[in-house]
Motif scaffolding. Structure first.
Motif, PDB file in Angstrom:
ATOM      1  N   ASP A 287       0.069  49.077  14.477  1.00 40.44           N
ATOM      2  CA  ASP A 287       0.411  50.252  13.673  1.00 40.44           C
ATOM      3  C   ASP A 287      -0.790  50.693  12.837  1.00 40.44           C
ATOM      4  O   ASP A 287      -1.592  49.873  12.398  1.00 40.44           O
ATOM      5  CB  ASP A 287       1.588  49.945  12.747  1.00 40.44           C
TER       6      ASP A 287
ATOM      7  N   LEU B  10      -1.616  53.235   9.527  1.00 35.52           N
ATOM      8  CA  LEU B  10      -1.060  54.026   8.429  1.00 35.52           C
ATOM      9  C   LEU B  10      -2.094  55.052   7.980  1.00 35.52           C
ATOM     10  O   LEU B  10      -3.195  54.684   7.557  1.00 35.52           O
ATOM     11  CB  LEU B  10      -0.675  53.119   7.258  1.00 35.52           C
ATOM     12  N   VAL B  11      -1.722  56.321   8.064  1.00 35.49           N
ATOM     13  CA  VAL B  11      -2.617  57.421   7.693  1.00 35.49           C
ATOM     14  C   VAL B  11      -2.052  58.106   6.468  1.00 35.49           C
ATOM     15  O   VAL B  11      -0.843  58.384   6.396  1.00 35.49           O
ATOM     16  CB  VAL B  11      -2.761  58.421   8.857  1.00 35.49           C
ATOM     17  N   ASP B  12      -2.921  58.396   5.498  1.00 35.45           N
ATOM     18  CA  ASP B  12      -2.433  58.930   4.223  1.00 35.45           C
ATOM     19  C   ASP B  12      -1.683  60.251   4.377  1.00 35.45           C
ATOM     20  O   ASP B  12      -0.681  60.497   3.696  1.00 35.45           O
ATOM     21  CB  ASP B  12      -3.583  59.068   3.218  1.00 35.45           C
ATOM     22  N   THR B  13      -2.136  61.118   5.283  1.00 32.30           N
ATOM     23  CA  THR B  13      -1.449  62.404   5.442  1.00 32.30           C
ATOM     24  C   THR B  13      -0.042  62.218   6.007  1.00 32.30           C
ATOM     25  O   THR B  13       0.904  62.901   5.590  1.00 32.30           O
ATOM     26  CB  THR B  13      -2.257  63.317   6.374  1.00 32.30           C
ATOM     27  N   ALA B  14       0.110  61.265   6.940  1.00 32.67           N
ATOM     28  CA  ALA B  14       1.435  60.999   7.503  1.00 32.67           C
ATOM     29  C   ALA B  14       2.353  60.368   6.463  1.00 32.67           C
ATOM     30  O   ALA B  14       3.543  60.709   6.377  1.00 32.67           O
ATOM     31  CB  ALA B  14       1.310  60.079   8.721  1.00 32.67           C
ATOM     32  N   ILE B  15       1.809  59.465   5.663  1.00 37.51           N
ATOM     33  CA  ILE B  15       2.603  58.841   4.599  1.00 37.51           C
ATOM     34  C   ILE B  15       3.018  59.893   3.580  1.00 37.51           C
ATOM     35  O   ILE B  15       4.166  59.911   3.108  1.00 37.51           O
ATOM     36  CB  ILE B  15       1.802  57.709   3.918  1.00 37.51           C
TER      37      ILE B  15
ATOM     38  N   THR C  93       3.502  63.063   4.074  1.00 36.90           N
ATOM     39  CA  THR C  93       4.553  63.890   4.673  1.00 36.90           C
ATOM     40  C   THR C  93       5.891  63.170   4.650  1.00 36.90           C
ATOM     41  O   THR C  93       6.935  63.751   4.332  1.00 36.90           O
ATOM     42  CB  THR C  93       4.175  64.246   6.123  1.00 36.90           C
ATOM     43  N   GLU C  94       5.876  61.880   4.971  1.00 34.63           N
ATOM     44  CA  GLU C  94       7.109  61.098   4.985  1.00 34.63           C
ATOM     45  C   GLU C  94       7.785  61.087   3.618  1.00 34.63           C
ATOM     46  O   GLU C  94       9.009  61.221   3.515  1.00 34.63           O
ATOM     47  CB  GLU C  94       6.819  59.655   5.414  1.00 34.63           C
TER      48      GLU C  94
ATOM     49  N   ARG D 299      -1.332  64.304  -0.785  1.00 33.68           N
ATOM     50  CA  ARG D 299      -2.083  63.226  -0.148  1.00 33.68           C
ATOM     51  C   ARG D 299      -2.563  62.174  -1.153  1.00 33.68           C
ATOM     52  O   ARG D 299      -2.654  60.993  -0.822  1.00 33.68           O
ATOM     53  CB  ARG D 299      -3.285  63.834   0.585  1.00 33.68           C
TER      54      ARG D 299
ATOM     55  N   GLY E  41      -7.638  55.271   9.364  1.00 37.40           N
ATOM     56  CA  GLY E  41      -6.429  54.903   8.657  1.00 37.40           C
ATOM     57  C   GLY E  41      -6.454  53.455   8.200  1.00 37.40           C
ATOM     58  O   GLY E  41      -7.503  52.811   8.185  1.00 37.40           O
TER      59      GLY E  41
END
Length: 286
Positions: free
Chosen positions: A89, A91-96, A98-99, A104, A126
Protein backbone atom coordinates in the motif's frame (compact mmCIF):
# COMPACT_ATOMS: atom_id res chain seq x y z
CA UNK A 1 2.23 36.71 36.20
CA UNK A 2 2.90 35.88 32.53
CA UNK A 3 -0.19 37.21 30.76
CA UNK A 4 0.37 40.91 30.38
CA UNK A 5 -1.32 41.78 27.11
CA UNK A 6 -4.34 39.99 25.66
CA UNK A 7 -5.82 39.78 22.19
CA UNK A 8 -8.93 37.76 21.40
CA UNK A 9 -10.85 37.50 18.14
CA UNK A 10 -10.43 36.57 14.49
CA UNK A 11 -8.20 39.40 13.29
CA UNK A 12 -4.92 38.40 11.72
CA UNK A 13 -2.16 37.86 14.25
CA UNK A 14 0.36 39.11 11.74
CA UNK A 15 -1.52 42.37 11.24
CA UNK A 16 -1.98 42.81 14.98
CA UNK A 17 1.68 42.33 15.72
CA UNK A 18 2.98 44.32 12.76
CA UNK A 19 1.12 47.31 14.16
CA UNK A 20 3.72 47.35 16.92
CA UNK A 21 6.54 46.73 14.42
CA UNK A 22 8.35 44.57 16.93
CA UNK A 23 10.19 41.27 16.53
CA UNK A 24 8.80 38.17 18.25
CA UNK A 25 9.24 34.43 18.50
CA UNK A 26 6.51 31.81 18.83
CA UNK A 27 6.06 29.16 21.48
CA UNK A 28 3.09 27.60 23.24
CA UNK A 29 0.33 25.02 23.02
CA UNK A 30 -2.44 24.39 20.52
CA UNK A 31 -4.98 26.73 22.09
CA UNK A 32 -2.66 29.38 23.50
CA UNK A 33 0.33 30.93 21.76
CA UNK A 34 2.79 33.02 23.73
CA UNK A 35 4.75 35.71 21.91
CA UNK A 36 7.80 37.10 23.66
CA UNK A 37 7.78 40.72 22.55
CA UNK A 38 10.55 43.25 22.66
CA UNK A 39 8.13 46.00 23.61
CA UNK A 40 9.18 49.18 25.34
CA UNK A 41 7.95 48.85 28.91
CA UNK A 42 5.27 51.47 28.34
CA UNK A 43 3.35 48.98 26.16
CA UNK A 44 3.03 46.28 28.80
CA UNK A 45 3.87 45.16 32.27
CA UNK A 46 6.87 42.93 32.81
CA UNK A 47 7.03 39.36 34.11
CA UNK A 48 10.04 37.65 35.74
CA UNK A 49 11.06 36.31 32.30
CA UNK A 50 10.53 39.60 30.49
CA UNK A 51 7.62 41.28 28.70
CA UNK A 52 5.18 38.68 27.44
CA UNK A 53 2.04 38.88 25.33
CA UNK A 54 -0.38 35.95 25.25
CA UNK A 55 -2.64 35.62 22.23
CA UNK A 56 -5.76 33.47 22.65
CA UNK A 57 -6.72 32.02 19.29
CA UNK A 58 -10.31 32.20 18.11
CA UNK A 59 -12.14 28.84 18.06
CA UNK A 60 -11.81 28.46 14.31
CA UNK A 61 -8.05 29.02 14.55
CA UNK A 62 -7.42 26.86 17.60
CA UNK A 63 -9.31 23.86 16.22
CA UNK A 64 -8.25 24.08 12.59
CA UNK A 65 -5.76 22.01 10.64
CA UNK A 66 -3.92 20.87 13.75
CA UNK A 67 -7.03 19.10 15.08
CA UNK A 68 -7.76 17.67 11.63
CA UNK A 69 -4.20 16.39 11.42
CA UNK A 70 -4.55 14.71 14.82
CA UNK A 71 -7.77 12.97 13.77
CA UNK A 72 -6.17 11.71 10.55
CA UNK A 73 -3.08 10.58 12.48
CA UNK A 74 -5.15 8.59 14.97
CA UNK A 75 -7.29 6.93 12.27
CA UNK A 76 -4.24 5.92 10.23
CA UNK A 77 -2.48 4.73 13.38
CA UNK A 78 -5.42 2.44 14.12
CA UNK A 79 -5.28 1.02 10.60
CA UNK A 80 -1.56 0.36 10.94
CA UNK A 81 -1.97 -1.33 14.32
CA UNK A 82 -4.78 -3.55 12.98
CA UNK A 83 -2.69 -4.54 9.96
CA UNK A 84 -5.07 -2.91 7.47
CA UNK A 85 -2.18 -1.19 5.67
CA UNK A 86 0.12 -3.66 3.95
CA UNK A 87 3.63 -3.49 2.47
CA UNK A 88 2.23 -2.92 -1.03
CA UNK A 89 0.00 0.00 0.00
CA UNK A 90 1.07 3.57 -0.73
CA UNK A 91 -0.40 6.50 1.21
CA UNK A 92 -0.53 9.77 -0.73
CA UNK A 93 -1.38 13.03 1.01
CA UNK A 94 -3.82 14.19 -1.68
CA UNK A 95 -5.76 10.91 -1.51
CA UNK A 96 -5.84 11.03 2.29
CA UNK A 97 -7.03 14.64 2.18
CA UNK A 98 -9.85 13.68 -0.20
CA UNK A 99 -10.88 10.75 2.00
CA UNK A 100 -11.17 12.96 5.08
CA UNK A 101 -12.52 16.00 3.26
CA UNK A 102 -9.71 18.32 4.33
CA UNK A 103 -6.95 20.31 2.65
CA UNK A 104 -3.64 18.68 1.81
CA UNK A 105 -1.70 20.25 4.70
CA UNK A 106 -3.28 18.41 7.70
CA UNK A 107 -3.13 15.15 5.74
CA UNK A 108 0.56 15.61 5.03
CA UNK A 109 1.24 16.67 8.62
CA UNK A 110 -0.35 13.44 9.86
CA UNK A 111 1.70 11.32 7.44
CA UNK A 112 4.93 13.12 8.32
CA UNK A 113 4.26 12.58 12.02
CA UNK A 114 3.69 8.86 11.47
CA UNK A 115 6.97 8.73 9.53
CA UNK A 116 8.77 10.52 12.37
CA UNK A 117 7.33 8.00 14.84
CA UNK A 118 8.66 5.12 12.74
CA UNK A 119 5.35 3.79 11.41
CA UNK A 120 5.80 4.98 7.82
CA UNK A 121 8.61 5.81 5.44
CA UNK A 122 8.51 8.77 3.08
CA UNK A 123 9.25 8.14 -0.61
CA UNK A 124 9.00 10.28 -3.74
CA UNK A 125 5.62 8.69 -4.51
CA UNK A 126 4.01 8.74 -1.08
CA UNK A 127 4.37 7.00 2.27
CA UNK A 128 4.85 3.26 2.72
CA UNK A 129 5.53 0.83 5.54
CA UNK A 130 9.21 0.90 6.58
CA UNK A 131 11.37 -1.32 4.40
CA UNK A 132 13.44 -3.17 6.98
CA UNK A 133 15.36 -6.31 6.08
CA UNK A 134 15.51 -9.43 8.22
CA UNK A 135 19.23 -8.89 8.78
CA UNK A 136 18.72 -5.28 9.86
CA UNK A 137 16.17 -6.36 12.47
CA UNK A 138 18.51 -9.00 13.88
CA UNK A 139 21.30 -6.41 14.08
CA UNK A 140 18.99 -4.04 15.94
CA UNK A 141 18.23 -6.76 18.50
CA UNK A 142 21.99 -7.04 19.08
CA UNK A 143 22.24 -3.28 19.43
CA UNK A 144 19.33 -3.19 21.86
CA UNK A 145 21.02 -5.78 24.06
CA UNK A 146 24.12 -3.60 24.21
CA UNK A 147 22.40 -0.27 24.89
CA UNK A 148 19.02 -0.64 26.53
CA UNK A 149 19.91 -2.47 29.77
CA UNK A 150 22.27 0.38 30.65
CA UNK A 151 19.69 2.94 29.55
CA UNK A 152 16.89 1.48 31.67
CA UNK A 153 19.22 1.23 34.67
CA UNK A 154 19.81 4.99 34.41
CA UNK A 155 16.09 5.65 33.90
CA UNK A 156 15.20 3.58 36.98
CA UNK A 157 17.02 6.07 39.19
CA UNK A 158 15.78 9.13 37.29
CA UNK A 159 12.02 8.51 37.02
CA UNK A 160 10.00 10.96 39.10
CA UNK A 161 6.65 10.33 40.80
CA UNK A 162 4.60 11.76 37.94
CA UNK A 163 6.38 9.57 35.39
CA UNK A 164 5.93 6.48 37.56
CA UNK A 165 2.22 7.25 37.93
CA UNK A 166 1.86 7.57 34.16
CA UNK A 167 3.68 4.26 33.61
CA UNK A 168 1.39 2.58 36.14
CA UNK A 169 -1.67 3.91 34.32
CA UNK A 170 -0.30 2.72 30.98
CA UNK A 171 0.36 -0.73 32.44
CA UNK A 172 -3.23 -0.90 33.69
CA UNK A 173 -4.43 -0.01 30.19
CA UNK A 174 -2.33 -2.83 28.75
CA UNK A 175 -3.83 -5.35 31.19
CA UNK A 176 -7.37 -4.29 30.27
CA UNK A 177 -6.52 -4.50 26.58
CA UNK A 178 -5.10 -8.00 26.99
CA UNK A 179 -8.17 -9.19 28.89
CA UNK A 180 -10.58 -7.73 26.32
CA UNK A 181 -8.53 -8.80 23.31
CA UNK A 182 -8.14 -5.21 22.11
CA UNK A 183 -4.98 -5.44 20.01
CA UNK A 184 -5.07 -1.77 19.04
CA UNK A 185 -5.15 -0.55 22.64
CA UNK A 186 -2.54 -3.15 23.59
CA UNK A 187 -0.22 -1.85 20.89
CA UNK A 188 -0.70 1.74 22.03
CA UNK A 189 -0.16 0.95 25.71
CA UNK A 190 2.99 -1.04 24.98
CA UNK A 191 4.39 1.82 22.93
CA UNK A 192 3.55 4.38 25.62
CA UNK A 193 5.24 2.30 28.32
CA UNK A 194 8.44 2.01 26.32
CA UNK A 195 8.44 5.69 25.36
CA UNK A 196 7.73 6.60 28.98
CA UNK A 197 10.87 5.09 30.43
CA UNK A 198 12.99 6.12 27.44
CA UNK A 199 11.97 9.73 28.05
CA UNK A 200 13.46 9.46 31.56
CA UNK A 201 16.94 8.44 30.39
CA UNK A 202 19.20 11.21 31.74
CA UNK A 203 21.94 10.57 29.15
CA UNK A 204 20.67 12.58 26.17
CA UNK A 205 23.11 11.03 23.68
CA UNK A 206 22.14 7.50 24.69
CA UNK A 207 18.46 8.41 24.44
CA UNK A 208 18.93 9.77 20.90
CA UNK A 209 20.73 6.63 19.74
CA UNK A 210 17.88 4.43 21.02
CA UNK A 211 15.27 6.64 19.36
CA UNK A 212 17.07 6.37 16.00
CA UNK A 213 16.14 2.72 15.54
CA UNK A 214 12.45 3.24 16.34
CA UNK A 215 11.54 2.23 12.76
CA UNK A 216 12.93 -1.27 13.25
CA UNK A 217 11.24 -1.61 16.64
CA UNK A 218 7.90 -0.62 15.11
CA UNK A 219 8.39 -3.11 12.28
CA UNK A 220 8.84 -5.94 14.79
CA UNK A 221 5.80 -4.80 16.78
CA UNK A 222 3.56 -4.80 13.74
CA UNK A 223 4.71 -8.33 12.87
CA UNK A 224 4.23 -9.81 16.34
CA UNK A 225 1.18 -8.07 17.80
CA UNK A 226 -1.33 -10.02 15.74
CA UNK A 227 -0.40 -13.13 17.75
CA UNK A 228 -2.25 -12.64 21.04
CA UNK A 229 -0.07 -15.31 22.64
CA UNK A 230 2.61 -12.60 22.79
CA UNK A 231 0.43 -10.19 24.78
CA UNK A 232 0.94 -11.86 28.20
CA UNK A 233 4.70 -11.85 27.60
CA UNK A 234 4.57 -8.11 27.00
CA UNK A 235 2.35 -7.31 29.97
CA UNK A 236 4.28 -9.58 32.35
CA UNK A 237 7.60 -8.18 31.18
CA UNK A 238 6.49 -4.58 31.62
CA UNK A 239 4.99 -5.44 35.02
CA UNK A 240 8.31 -6.85 36.23
CA UNK A 241 10.14 -3.80 34.90
CA UNK A 242 7.69 -1.44 36.61
CA UNK A 243 8.15 -3.30 39.90
CA UNK A 244 11.90 -2.75 39.55
CA UNK A 245 11.25 0.95 38.88
CA UNK A 246 9.22 1.23 42.08
CA UNK A 247 12.03 -0.42 44.10
CA UNK A 248 14.63 1.75 42.36
CA UNK A 249 16.39 -1.52 41.54
CA UNK A 250 18.39 -0.66 38.44
CA UNK A 251 20.05 -4.10 38.26
CA UNK A 252 16.69 -5.91 38.25
CA UNK A 253 15.31 -3.54 35.61
CA UNK A 254 18.33 -4.11 33.36
CA UNK A 255 18.21 -7.89 33.78
CA UNK A 256 14.47 -8.06 33.07
CA UNK A 257 14.78 -5.88 30.00
CA UNK A 258 17.55 -8.10 28.65
CA UNK A 259 15.22 -11.11 28.96
CA UNK A 260 12.42 -9.05 27.44
CA UNK A 261 14.57 -8.31 24.36
CA UNK A 262 15.40 -11.99 23.94
CA UNK A 263 11.69 -12.85 24.21
CA UNK A 264 10.94 -10.19 21.58
CA UNK A 265 13.52 -11.65 19.24
CA UNK A 266 12.05 -15.13 19.65
CA UNK A 267 8.56 -13.81 18.89
CA UNK A 268 9.90 -12.01 15.81
CA UNK A 269 11.69 -15.12 14.49
CA UNK A 270 8.50 -17.14 14.98
CA UNK A 271 6.47 -14.56 13.04
CA UNK A 272 9.10 -14.30 10.30
CA UNK A 273 9.29 -18.08 9.84
CA UNK A 274 5.49 -18.33 9.56
CA UNK A 275 5.47 -15.67 6.84
CA UNK A 276 8.06 -17.40 4.65
CA UNK A 277 5.85 -20.36 3.60
CA UNK A 278 3.04 -17.90 2.76
CA UNK A 279 5.42 -15.88 0.57
CA UNK A 280 6.56 -18.99 -1.28
CA UNK A 281 2.97 -20.11 -1.81
CA UNK A 282 2.02 -16.67 -3.16
CA UNK A 283 4.95 -16.77 -5.59
CA UNK A 284 3.90 -20.17 -6.95
CA UNK A 285 0.30 -19.13 -7.48
CA UNK A 286 1.06 -15.69 -8.92
Amino acid sequence: MRIVYGIQGTSSLKETLSAKKKRFRLHGSRDTINFRIRFPLRYCRTSPSGPVMTVMLAPDQANGSQSQGQIIHDVLMGRLQRGEIGPDDRLVDTAIATEFGVSRMPARDALMRLAHEGYLEATTRGFVLPRVTHQEILEIFDLRRMLEPRAIALATLALDKAQLAELEKTLADARRAMQSGNTELMFKASEQFRNGWISAIPNASLKQVIQRYMTQVQAVRMMTFDDRANHPLIVNGNTDIFDAFMRRDSVAAADRLMRFIYEGETAYLTAASSEQPQSKHSAKTA
